[in-house]
Design a protein around this motif. Structure first.
Motif, PDB file in Angstrom:
ATOM      1  N   ASP A   1       1.305 -10.850  -5.759  1.00  0.00           N
ATOM      2  CA  ASP A   1       1.034 -11.871  -6.786  1.00  0.00           C
ATOM      3  C   ASP A   1       0.795 -11.338  -8.222  1.00  0.00           C
ATOM      4  OD1 ASP A   1       1.071 -13.824  -4.797  1.00  0.00           O
ATOM      5  OD2 ASP A   1      -0.989 -14.063  -4.677  1.00  0.00           O
ATOM      6  N   SER A   2       0.278  -9.909  -8.222  1.00  0.00           N
ATOM      7  CA  SER A   2      -0.017  -9.608  -9.685  1.00  0.00           C
ATOM      8  C   SER A   2       1.061  -8.767 -10.161  1.00  0.00           C
ATOM      9  CB  SER A   2      -1.301  -8.112  -9.232  1.00  0.00           C
ATOM     10  OG  SER A   2      -2.288  -8.646  -8.911  1.00  0.00           O
ATOM     11  N   LEU A   3       1.864  -8.161  -9.324  1.00  0.00           N
ATOM     12  CA  LEU A   3       3.018  -7.536  -9.965  1.00  0.00           C
ATOM     13  C   LEU A   3       4.057  -8.597 -10.481  1.00  0.00           C
ATOM     14  CD1 LEU A   3       4.094  -4.847  -7.212  1.00  0.00           C
ATOM     15  CD2 LEU A   3       3.125  -4.480  -9.377  1.00  0.00           C
ATOM     16  N   ARG A   4       4.207  -9.669  -9.585  1.00  0.00           N
ATOM     17  CA  ARG A   4       4.818 -10.970 -10.253  1.00  0.00           C
ATOM     18  C   ARG A   4       4.258 -11.712 -11.396  1.00  0.00           C
ATOM     19  NH1 ARG A   4       5.091 -13.037  -3.964  1.00  0.00           N
ATOM     20  NH2 ARG A   4       7.184 -11.891  -3.204  1.00  0.00           N
ATOM     21  N   LYS A   5       3.220 -11.752 -11.038  1.00  0.00           N
ATOM     22  CA  LYS A   5       2.436 -12.662 -12.464  1.00  0.00           C
ATOM     23  C   LYS A   5       2.440 -11.548 -13.593  1.00  0.00           C
ATOM     24  CE  LYS A   5      -1.907 -14.597 -13.754  1.00  0.00           C
ATOM     25  NZ  LYS A   5      -3.596 -15.111 -13.473  1.00  0.00           N
ATOM     26  N   VAL A   6       2.146 -10.356 -13.546  1.00  0.00           N
ATOM     27  CA  VAL A   6       2.091  -9.585 -14.749  1.00  0.00           C
ATOM     28  C   VAL A   6       3.389  -9.093 -15.235  1.00  0.00           C
ATOM     29  CG1 VAL A   6       1.172  -7.300 -15.620  1.00  0.00           C
ATOM     30  CG2 VAL A   6      -0.272  -8.944 -14.159  1.00  0.00           C
ATOM     31  N   LEU A   7       4.443  -8.658 -14.331  1.00  0.00           N
ATOM     32  CA  LEU A   7       5.557  -8.351 -14.635  1.00  0.00           C
ATOM     33  C   LEU A   7       6.775  -8.932 -14.578  1.00  0.00           C
ATOM     34  CD1 LEU A   7       4.627  -4.557 -13.036  1.00  0.00           C
ATOM     35  CD2 LEU A   7       4.553  -5.178 -15.754  1.00  0.00           C
ATOM     36  N   GLY A   8       6.573  -9.825 -13.701  1.00  0.00           N
ATOM     37  CA  GLY A   8       7.738 -10.896 -13.288  1.00  0.00           C
ATOM     38  C   GLY A   8       8.726 -10.211 -12.617  1.00  0.00           C
ATOM     39  N   TYR A   9       8.112  -9.505 -11.759  1.00  0.00           N
ATOM     40  CA  TYR A   9       8.944  -8.380 -10.751  1.00  0.00           C
ATOM     41  C   TYR A   9       8.349  -8.479  -9.494  1.00  0.00           C
ATOM     42  CZ  TYR A   9      10.659  -3.716  -9.316  1.00  0.00           C
ATOM     43  OH  TYR A   9      11.331  -2.671  -8.774  1.00  0.00           O
ATOM     44  N   THR A  10       9.502  -8.451  -8.491  1.00  0.00           N
ATOM     45  CA  THR A  10       9.160  -8.245  -6.910  1.00  0.00           C
ATOM     46  C   THR A  10       9.794  -7.195  -6.456  1.00  0.00           C
ATOM     47  OG1 THR A  10       9.396 -10.989  -6.698  1.00  0.00           O
ATOM     48  CG2 THR A  10       9.526  -9.402  -4.752  1.00  0.00           C
ATOM     49  N   PRO A  11       8.903  -6.425  -5.965  1.00  0.00           N
ATOM     50  CA  PRO A  11       9.176  -4.970  -5.292  1.00  0.00           C
ATOM     51  C   PRO A  11      10.018  -5.196  -3.968  1.00  0.00           C
ATOM     52  CG  PRO A  11       6.878  -5.230  -4.983  1.00  0.00           C
ATOM     53  CD  PRO A  11       7.374  -6.413  -5.776  1.00  0.00           C
ATOM     54  N   LEU A  12      10.867  -3.885  -3.858  1.00  0.00           N
ATOM     55  CA  LEU A  12      11.694  -4.065  -2.497  1.00  0.00           C
ATOM     56  C   LEU A  12      11.086  -2.808  -1.574  1.00  0.00           C
ATOM     57  CD1 LEU A  12      15.545  -4.049  -3.947  1.00  0.00           C
ATOM     58  CD2 LEU A  12      13.682  -6.144  -3.088  1.00  0.00           C
ATOM     59  N   GLY A  13      10.144  -2.145  -2.220  1.00  0.00           N
ATOM     60  CA  GLY A  13       9.485  -1.149  -1.286  1.00  0.00           C
ATOM     61  C   GLY A  13       7.900  -0.974  -1.214  1.00  0.00           C
ATOM     62  N   TYR A  14       7.491  -0.232  -0.381  1.00  0.00           N
ATOM     63  CA  TYR A  14       6.071   0.010  -0.051  1.00  0.00           C
ATOM     64  C   TYR A  14       5.620   1.208   0.168  1.00  0.00           C
ATOM     65  CZ  TYR A  14       1.100  -0.782   2.041  1.00  0.00           C
ATOM     66  OH  TYR A  14      -0.117  -0.719   2.272  1.00  0.00           O
ATOM     67  N   ARG A  15       4.416   1.762  -0.509  1.00  0.00           N
ATOM     68  CA  ARG A  15       3.854   2.804   0.074  1.00  0.00           C
ATOM     69  C   ARG A  15       2.276   2.794   0.204  1.00  0.00           C
ATOM     70  NH1 ARG A  15       4.940   7.844  -3.129  1.00  0.00           N
ATOM     71  NH2 ARG A  15       6.759   8.133  -1.483  1.00  0.00           N
ATOM     72  N   SER A  16       1.811   2.995   1.583  1.00  0.00           N
ATOM     73  CA  SER A  16       0.462   2.637   1.997  1.00  0.00           C
ATOM     74  C   SER A  16      -0.342   3.829   1.080  1.00  0.00           C
ATOM     75  CB  SER A  16       0.415   2.850   3.393  1.00  0.00           C
ATOM     76  OG  SER A  16      -0.926   2.646   3.773  1.00  0.00           O
ATOM     77  N   PRO A  17      -1.581   3.401   0.766  1.00  0.00           N
ATOM     78  CA  PRO A  17      -2.370   4.090   0.106  1.00  0.00           C
ATOM     79  C   PRO A  17      -3.078   5.084   1.235  1.00  0.00           C
ATOM     80  CG  PRO A  17      -3.029   1.934  -0.667  1.00  0.00           C
ATOM     81  CD  PRO A  17      -1.695   1.811   0.241  1.00  0.00           C
ATOM     82  N   ALA A  18      -2.901   6.432   0.776  1.00  0.00           N
ATOM     83  CA  ALA A  18      -3.513   7.570   1.756  1.00  0.00           C
ATOM     84  C   ALA A  18      -2.499   7.666   2.958  1.00  0.00           C
ATOM     85  CB  ALA A  18      -4.977   7.166   2.193  1.00  0.00           C
ATOM     86  N   GLY A  19      -1.574   7.125   2.988  1.00  0.00           N
ATOM     87  CA  GLY A  19      -0.607   7.169   3.874  1.00  0.00           C
ATOM     88  C   GLY A  19      -0.913   6.629   5.441  1.00  0.00           C
ATOM     89  N   GLU A  20      -2.028   5.770   5.423  1.00  0.00           N
ATOM     90  CA  GLU A  20      -2.406   4.902   6.622  1.00  0.00           C
ATOM     91  C   GLU A  20      -1.673   3.687   6.696  1.00  0.00           C
ATOM     92  OE1 GLU A  20      -4.069   6.286   8.741  1.00  0.00           O
ATOM     93  OE2 GLU A  20      -4.658   8.054   7.980  1.00  0.00           O
ATOM     94  N   THR A  21      -1.230   3.319   7.934  1.00  0.00           N
ATOM     95  CA  THR A  21      -0.224   2.218   8.273  1.00  0.00           C
ATOM     96  C   THR A  21      -0.592   1.698   9.488  1.00  0.00           C
ATOM     97  OG1 THR A  21       1.932   1.250   8.076  1.00  0.00           O
ATOM     98  CG2 THR A  21       1.651   3.409   8.999  1.00  0.00           C
ATOM     99  N   SER A  22       0.221   0.738   9.881  1.00  0.00           N
ATOM    100  CA  SER A  22       0.023   0.035  11.446  1.00  0.00           C
ATOM    101  C   SER A  22       1.181  -0.650  11.677  1.00  0.00           C
ATOM    102  CB  SER A  22      -1.255  -0.768  11.307  1.00  0.00           C
ATOM    103  OG  SER A  22      -1.075  -1.844  10.590  1.00  0.00           O
ATOM    104  N   ALA A  23       1.409  -0.901  13.008  1.00  0.00           N
ATOM    105  CA  ALA A  23       2.365  -1.744  13.178  1.00  0.00           C
ATOM    106  C   ALA A  23       2.388  -3.171  12.693  1.00  0.00           C
ATOM    107  CB  ALA A  23       2.575  -2.061  14.888  1.00  0.00           C
ATOM    108  N   GLU A  24       1.073  -3.530  12.585  1.00  0.00           N
ATOM    109  CA  GLU A  24       0.889  -5.028  12.194  1.00  0.00           C
ATOM    110  C   GLU A  24       1.506  -4.991  10.478  1.00  0.00           C
ATOM    111  OE1 GLU A  24       0.233  -9.145  11.713  1.00  0.00           O
ATOM    112  OE2 GLU A  24       0.306  -7.900  13.238  1.00  0.00           O
ATOM    113  N   LEU A  25       1.160  -4.098   9.840  1.00  0.00           N
ATOM    114  CA  LEU A  25       1.541  -3.756   8.489  1.00  0.00           C
ATOM    115  C   LEU A  25       3.035  -3.961   8.092  1.00  0.00           C
ATOM    116  CD1 LEU A  25       0.892  -3.435   5.567  1.00  0.00           C
ATOM    117  CD2 LEU A  25       0.531  -1.025   6.047  1.00  0.00           C
TER     118      LEU A  25
END
Length: 239
Positions: free
Chosen positions: A104-128
């Motif tokens: 929501d913030s990236l879209r509202k502030v920049l009008g931009y929808t990202p295509l990729g993601y990086r998890s903070p500190a490299g922690e992730t999960s199958a649900e993510l």
């Protein structure tokens, strides 16, 4: 692959919420936005390369001009949570909230929808991965289980995001970011350069992905910018 985690002040608050009341500590993140990002953009213009900046939603709200400059100069912005929160598999609602607030913030502030993601500190999960897939993202860069990109599969076998792996040895934070609460050595440029060059040579020989992870508040320090320029110019000698 040149990637920059533009966490700004959230790097410090996600580790310790008490840091919101410590302007001296937060100023390290402020330096990343105020000084480092313009200098990094200048360097990338000089060497003729594009980078990806993974940006928490709060950073986009706090430093919109810097994020707009990243896009204006042809670089990519990736999703990096909202407040650089570490994903918690035991809190699925919080995980989804962080992802959606970041979008929501990236879209509202920049009008931009990202295509990729990086998890903070490299922690992730199958649900993510499932949540990111549902939100239409195309790639993730959070895992350290390969040196070759690969495709995630959901639990039902559905092809999902492409993974662009990284590793701590190619992350500037472990060499350059110091905290009184968690002190560690600050390494010389020569030390860091030798590791990056040796890793690059072997990954290049394997035909894999060299995913360099930098933080503007670290790699944007004066001598570290010189290090980055030196490393890039060295890699450009390879066919």
């Amino acid at each position: 692959m040149l990637s920059f985690d533009f966490d700004a002040e959230t790097l410090w608050t996600s580790r310790d919420a008490a840091n919101w009341k410590k302007p001296g500590t937060l100023s390290q993140g402020t330096y990343g936005a105020r000084v480092a990002v313009p200098k990094i953009l200048e360097l990338l213009r000089d060497v003729g390369l594009k980078g990806t900046f993974f940006v928490p939603g709060w950073t986009a709200e706090r430093h919109p001009d810097r994020c707009a400059a990243i896009l204006e100069q042809g670089h990519e912005i990736g999703h990096h949570g909202y407040l650089h929160e570490y994903p918690d598999a035991d809190d699925p609602e919080g995980l989804v909230d962080s992802i959606d607030k970041g979008f929501d913030s990236l879209r509202k502030v920049l009008g931009y929808t990202p295509l990729g993601y990086r998890s903070p500190a490299g922690e992730t999960s199958a649900e993510l991965i499932k949540v990111l897939h549902q939100r239409g993202l195309e790639y993730d860069s959070s895992m350290m289980d390969d040196v070759f990109p690969y495709r995630h599969l959901l639990a039902d076998g559905t092809p999902s995001l492409i993974e662009l792996p990284w590793h701590w040895s190619l992350d500037d934070a472990v060499y350059m970011i110091f905290s009184i609460a968690r002190p560690r050595p600050i390494f010389t440029n020569a030390h860091v350069l030798s590791i990056w060059q040796e890793e690059f040579q072997e990954i290049y020989r394997w035909g894999g992905l060299f995913d360099l992870v930098m933080h503007p508040q670290a790699s944007g320090r004066p001598s570290r910018l010189a290090l980055l320029r030196q490393f890039i110019e060295w890699t450009q000698r390879f066919p």
